[in-house]
Design an enzyme around this catalytic site. Structure first.
Site, PDB file in Angstrom:
ATOM      1  N   ASP A   1      -1.843   7.822   3.974  1.00 11.71           N
ATOM      2  CA  ASP A   1      -1.706   6.547   4.631  1.00 11.71           C
ATOM      3  C   ASP A   1      -2.048   6.242   5.911  1.00 11.71           C
ATOM      4  OD1 ASP A   1      -0.200   4.140   4.438  1.00 11.71           O
ATOM      5  OD2 ASP A   1       1.847   4.879   4.535  1.00 11.71           O
ATOM      6  N   GLU A   2      -2.118   4.814   6.004  1.00 15.99           N
ATOM      7  CA  GLU A   2      -2.673   4.388   7.484  1.00 15.99           C
ATOM      8  C   GLU A   2      -3.970   5.054   7.890  1.00 15.99           C
ATOM      9  OE1 GLU A   2      -0.685   1.977   9.146  1.00 15.99           O
ATOM     10  OE2 GLU A   2       1.019   2.365   8.384  1.00 15.99           O
TER      11      GLU A   2
ATOM     12  N   GLN B   1      -5.198  -3.350  11.149  1.00 14.18           N
ATOM     13  CA  GLN B   1      -4.065  -2.724  11.840  1.00 14.18           C
ATOM     14  C   GLN B   1      -4.572  -1.349  12.397  1.00 14.18           C
ATOM     15  OE1 GLN B   1      -0.283  -2.624   9.756  1.00 14.18           O
ATOM     16  NE2 GLN B   1      -1.359  -3.285   7.940  1.00 14.18           N
TER      17      GLN B   1
ATOM     18  N   ARG C   1       5.532  -7.190  10.918  1.00 16.93           N
ATOM     19  CA  ARG C   1       6.635  -6.556  10.593  1.00 16.93           C
ATOM     20  C   ARG C   1       7.633  -7.523  10.219  1.00 16.93           C
ATOM     21  NH1 ARG C   1       4.500  -2.939   9.059  1.00 16.93           N
ATOM     22  NH2 ARG C   1       2.515  -4.227   9.613  1.00 16.93           N
TER      23      ARG C   1
ATOM     24  N   LYS D   1       0.753  -1.243  -0.023  1.00 15.59           N
ATOM     25  CA  LYS D   1       0.066  -0.031   0.088  1.00 15.59           C
ATOM     26  C   LYS D   1       1.042   1.278  -0.086  1.00 15.59           C
ATOM     27  CE  LYS D   1      -2.059  -1.045   3.966  1.00 15.59           C
ATOM     28  NZ  LYS D   1      -1.329  -2.521   4.057  1.00 15.59           N
ATOM     29  N   THR D   2       1.935   1.240   0.912  1.00 16.84           N
ATOM     30  CA  THR D   2       2.662   2.585   1.122  1.00 16.84           C
ATOM     31  C   THR D   2       3.599   2.551  -0.180  1.00 16.84           C
ATOM     32  OG1 THR D   2       2.675   2.232   3.462  1.00 16.84           O
ATOM     33  CG2 THR D   2       4.438   3.656   2.215  1.00 16.84           C
TER      34      THR D   2
HETATM   35  P1  ATP Z   1       2.019  -2.235   6.061  1.00 21.80           P
HETATM   36  O1  ATP Z   1       0.415  -2.601   6.075  1.00 21.80           O
HETATM   37  O2  ATP Z   1       2.532  -2.899   6.849  1.00 21.80           O
HETATM   38  O3  ATP Z   1       2.037  -0.629   6.126  1.00 21.80           O
HETATM   39  P2  ATP Z   1       2.177  -2.001   3.216  1.00 21.80           P
HETATM   40  O4  ATP Z   1       0.994  -2.486   2.490  1.00 21.80           O
HETATM   41  O5  ATP Z   1       2.498  -0.577   3.092  1.00 21.80           O
HETATM   42  O6  ATP Z   1       2.249  -2.506   4.679  1.00 21.80           O
HETATM   43  P3  ATP Z   1       4.559  -2.016   1.774  1.00 21.80           P
HETATM   44  O7  ATP Z   1       5.310  -1.350   2.931  1.00 21.80           O
HETATM   45  O8  ATP Z   1       4.342  -0.582   1.005  1.00 21.80           O
HETATM   46  O9  ATP Z   1       3.399  -2.367   2.543  1.00 21.80           O
HETATM   47  O10 ATP Z   1       5.368  -3.010   1.192  1.00 21.80           O
HETATM   48  C1  ATP Z   1       5.827  -4.225   1.898  1.00 21.80           C
HETATM   49  C2  ATP Z   1       7.029  -4.683   1.146  1.00 21.80           C
HETATM   50  O11 ATP Z   1       6.782  -5.239  -0.037  1.00 21.80           O
HETATM   51  C3  ATP Z   1       8.086  -3.465   0.794  1.00 21.80           C
HETATM   52  O12 ATP Z   1       9.466  -3.933   1.046  1.00 21.80           O
HETATM   53  C4  ATP Z   1       7.660  -3.181  -0.683  1.00 21.80           C
HETATM   54  O13 ATP Z   1       8.817  -2.819  -1.376  1.00 21.80           O
HETATM   55  C5  ATP Z   1       7.485  -4.565  -1.155  1.00 21.80           C
HETATM   56  N1  ATP Z   1       6.556  -4.560  -2.286  1.00 21.80           N
HETATM   57  C6  ATP Z   1       5.496  -4.017  -2.410  1.00 21.80           C
HETATM   58  N2  ATP Z   1       4.873  -4.297  -3.564  1.00 21.80           N
HETATM   59  C7  ATP Z   1       5.851  -4.741  -4.282  1.00 21.80           C
HETATM   60  C8  ATP Z   1       5.859  -5.424  -5.614  1.00 21.80           C
HETATM   61  N3  ATP Z   1       4.842  -5.053  -6.519  1.00 21.80           N
HETATM   62  N4  ATP Z   1       6.728  -6.109  -6.063  1.00 21.80           N
HETATM   63  C9  ATP Z   1       7.948  -6.251  -5.258  1.00 21.80           C
HETATM   64  N5  ATP Z   1       7.940  -5.860  -3.952  1.00 21.80           N
HETATM   65  C10 ATP Z   1       6.835  -5.174  -3.496  1.00 21.80           C
HETATM   66 MG    MG Z   2       2.505   1.078   4.840  1.00 21.42          MG
END
Ligand code: ATP
Ligand code: MG
Length: 804
Positions: A243-244, A274, A649, A56-57
């Site tokens: 975000d969040e 979360q 995490r 997402k981020t």
């Molecule tokens: P959270 O809910 O914990 O905030 P999130 O959904 O924001 O998590 P991110 O932090 O954006 O997730 O991504 C998690 C990990 O996965 C990061 O290391 C990111 O670089 C990797 N990632 C995300 N999307 C892809 C993708 N399409 N291909 C490869 N790696 C990815």
């Molecule tokens: Mg995130």
């Protein structure tokens, strides 16, 4: 005062949109189709509601890059809200990397608070303020409330200011100005809450000040009452990203809804599982009603997790499944299986810290795990900040570099430094730096002038500051209240110093000629160094200083002081302890080197680490008792989400642990393994380590309230820990249950051997005495009152373990 030309002029965009537009878009290639969809659909409302680690981020960041590189918006036309300053910095860095140039020109990328400060400075007059208003910290806020409470003749002992602060904060989080507080809340704070809230807001205006809650509240009010201002910003912030989103409170939600109301170019991302800030007014409902607020919203669901191994994901979903109030999402990953999540019980908190320290060492050296880990890749996430001390201390002892995220390290905390200064001064009266630190802490009415007099006298005579102070007082150079307090301090220091030793031992052996060159010999001190430390803190007025301080930080500082005193148990005397600290504090030779991160679960939101340790999974600690008492059902669900945040995490290695006993706020408490561990046990993705039998035993949550100490101790085999001995003795004193002898099957050989001839010991029945002979596990003791007796060693306490 706020025209957009001005804003445009001084925000200056360093990223040239046209230059950006000419670049290819490599950031799109790194995304999966669903993410790419969310990034490329720039117009209209977009919601990304997806589980942890699904990117997402990452997608949100790519969206900013895309807006810039397609010249849809200039950097200062994008409003992008994150939850912490750390997250904001990271996002700026990531955008910069994606675009291949620093994203300095993004003035509106930050936290709700940082963005609202900027806005409110521009429109202060609309809130009855001047643009140079001050932002009160919690201390100031409480002081102000206290004045109002006293003026209203309310007993602030029964109705603490802190309680009122909490109520007001809650109203502000719900975007309620005093006139909007619902009638149902009229009973708040002894029926005076609303009135005092109104007075408080008036006082703040008179002082040209705001508190944290006001930053958002004022902006929401301004937007609601000044359509023209709102419209300016609706035009200006052409794209909004959040975000969040699951952790926004009502005020933040309204603020966003107002700003996005016209163009509706708003993209929110979050995960209902979360939501961990309910206690601060976050409403998980905000994310669930997004589609209602923004009809036609494009909803993106991401299901592939890129962060964690299948085992870690399985464990996380096993825990979160226990919550009823959730949307329910499935996550999958094509990552390698990796290691199972380990569940490990320890007998006490110290052992847990020691074990984790050893694990980290082994991981670093490559002897544990699939590959060597760098210290930067390892994090310890705790539920409560007081858990950190055990780790810090252990790591300092073994020289393992670490950093505490979101707070100072234990020995760097103000109250710890103050307390240590007292100890140093007691042990070495010549320690002038320590004297300077505490001479007027707590306040003794010794201003600059008095302190200069002390310095002058010390210099004149070439003596220490303590001596200088004595001379100044003796000669009446410091008068009044300050002089009296200083006299008390000097006398106290001398008295405490004397207490570090026992009485002088007179040598009446004719064969020894005392020619004055032999070092003086002293007997055992009458009070232990642990008692002495407490006496110093109490008699100097330092403990009372924090007890009287009614700030939100004060209880935490008192807890830290208790931790400090607890810790002395591990040392023979104050001197030994002080040496230990000065050595370990000096070990930070490499400030830029890799370090293990220690932080709270709350601070870890949005972050990721290859290896994560989750210690202290014990009922009452995690889930936190306070949280469950406040909201029985909701509280437990929020704690479970926190568990989910913790596990997710981890990328490769996740280790969950608990201890059967733990010193909490100065008392050894027996702990029950967390209900969350029980929810995990036997599930896919986890394996149990030490104390495996614990996990297959019948539930520990029921059935032995009366006998729980004993049972827990038997399971954990803690009989030989000093804490257990102390507790045993204390129970004996109060005539409550004693462990049955037959249970005590394990005798620690080292404990037997650790008594030495002549050592002063304590026996439950016979009292104090000295060891005169040792035979296996029997010890012959010359008791002061009961004469010489042979007793079984395990009924003896070493003097340091004697309860008081
Ligand atoms: P959270 O809910 O914990 O905030 P999130 O959904 O924001 O998590 P991110 O932090 O954006 O997730 O991504 C998690 C990990 O996965 C990061 O290391 C990111 O670089 C990797 N990632 C995300 N999307 C892809 C993708 N399409 N291909 C490869 N790696 C990815
Ligand atoms: Mg995130």
């Amino acid at each position: 005062m706020s025209s957009f030309d001005e804003m445009d002029a001084f925000e200056g965009a360093s990223l040239s949109a046209r230059a950006m537009a000419a670049r290819p878009a490599p950031y799109l290639d790194e995304l999966n189709p669903a993410q790419r969809d969310a990034v490329e659909r720039l117009d209209g409302p977009v919601l990304m509601l997806a589980g942890a680690g699904t990117g997402k981020t990452k997608a949100l960041t790519a969206r900013i890059a895309h807006l810039l590189s397609t010249a849809r918006a200039r950097p200062n036309e994008i409003l992008s809200v994150t939850f912490t300053n750390k997250a904001a910095r990271e996002m700026k860095d990531r955008v910069g990397r994606l675009l291949g140039q620093p994203a300095e020109g993004m003035p509106w990328l930050g936290t709700f608070h940082s963005i609202c400060v900027k806005l409110l400075r521009r429109h202060a007059e609309l809130a009855g303020l001047k643009s140079n208003f001050t932002i009160l910290d919690t201390d100031d806020q409480l002081r102000l409330l206290k004045q109002l409470i006293q003026a209203a003749n309310i007993d602030d002992k029964r109705w603490p200011a802190r309680m009122l602060a909490g109520i007001i904060d809650d109203w502000k989080n719900r975007a309620l100005t005093p006139d909007k507080v619902p009638a149902a809340d009229a009973v708040a704070y002894n029926n005076k809450g609303i009135e005092l809230y109104a007075q408080y807001q008036v006082r703040l205006r008179e002082l040209n000040a705001v508190d944290f809650g006001d930053l958002l509240l004022h902006m929401v009010t301004i937007f609601q009452t000044h359509q023209d201002v709102l419209e300016q910003y609706q035009r200006w912030f052409r794209y909004i990203l959040v975000d969040e989103y699951q952790d926004t409170n009502v005020a933040q939600y309204l603020w966003l809804r107002l700003l996005a109301g016209a163009h509706k170019n708003i993209c929110c991302v979050g995960d209902d599982d979360q939501s961990i800030y309910g206690w601060r007014g976050a409403e998980v409902g905000n994310i669930l009603r997004f589609e209602k607020d923004f009809p036609g919203a494009y909803v993106v669901r991401l299901e592939q997790n890129y962060r964690s191994t299948p085992h870690i994901l399985a464990a996380a979903s096993n825990v979160i499944r226990g919550n009823e109030n959730r949307l329910g999402k499935e996550l999958w990953t094509d990552a390698q299986e990796g290691e199972k999540v380990r569940l490990i019980g320890h007998w006490d908190g110290e052992e847990e810290a020691r074990w984790i320290g050893e694990e980290i060492d082994a991981m670093q050296g490559g002897t544990r795990g699939a590959r060597p880990f760098n210290l930067d890749e390892i994090a310890i996430l705790v539920r409560a900040s007081h858990q950190m001390r055990a780790f810090e201390d252990r790591f300092l002892t073994i020289g393992l570099p670490y950093k505490v995220i979101g707070g100072p390290r234990f020995y760097e905390r103000m109250e710890i430094r103050d307390a240590m200064a007292y100890f140093r001064l007691v042990v070495s009266p010549g320690d002038d730096l320590a004297f300077e630190r505490i001479v007027n802490t707590p306040k003794r009415g010794l201003g600059d002038k008095a302190q200069q007099t002390i310095q002058m006298k010390a210099r004149e005579r070439g003596v220490s500051l303590v001596e200088g102070a004595r001379i100044a007082v003796d000669n009446g150079l410091i008068k009044g209240k300050g002089g009296k307090a200083l006299r008390e301090l000097i006398d106290g220091l001398a008295r405490w110093n004397a207490m570090t030793r026992g009485p002088r031992i007179e040598i009446d052996d004719d064969s020894v000629i005392d020619d004055g060159t032999a070092p003086m010999r002293f007997g055992e001190p009458e009070v232990s160094h642990i008692e002495l430390a407490q006496i110093i803190l109490d008699e100097s007025g330092y403990t009372a200083h924090w007890q009287n301080e009614k700030t939100p930080e004060a209880p935490g500082r008192l807890e830290n002081l208790k931790e400090l005193v607890n810790q002395l148990d591990n040392f023979e005397n104050l001197q030994g302890f002080l040496e230990h600290v000065s050595l370990v504090m000096d070990n930070e030779r490499d400030p830029d080197g890799a370090k293990v991160s220690i932080m709270t679960l709350h601070a870890a939101k949005g972050l990721e680490f290859p290896a994560v340790f989750l210690p202290g999974w014990e009922d009452g600690l995690f889930p936190s008792q306070r949280s469950m008492d406040e909201h029985p059902r909701k509280g437990e669900e929020e704690e479970r989400r926190l568990a989910y945040v913790g596990i997710t995490r981890a990328e490769e290695v996740c280790t969950i642990s608990w201890a059967d006993s733990r010193v909490i706020f100065g008392r050894r408490e027996h702990q029950y393994r967390s209900r969350f561990v029980d929810e995990l046990k036997g599930g896919f993705g986890v394996e149990t380590g030490k104390h495996f039998e614990d996990l297959t035993a019948p539930s520990l949550h029921s059935g032995y309230a009366s006998n729980k100490l004993e049972t827990r101790a038997a399971e954990a085999n803690v009989y030989n820990s000093p804490g257990w001995k102390r507790m045993q003795a204390r129970q004996g004193q109060y005539g409550t249950s004693q462990p049955r002898e037959s249970r005590n099957t394990v005798i620690d050989a080292t404990a037997v051997a650790s008594f030495t001839l002549g050592e002063r010991v304590f026996h439950q029945k016979f009292g104090y005495g000295a060891v005169v002979g040792i035979e296996g596990d029997k010890v012959e003791v010359d008791f002061e009152k009961a004469g010489t007796k042979k007793v079984v060693s395990r009924f003896l306490s070493a003097k340091d373990d004697i309860p008081f």
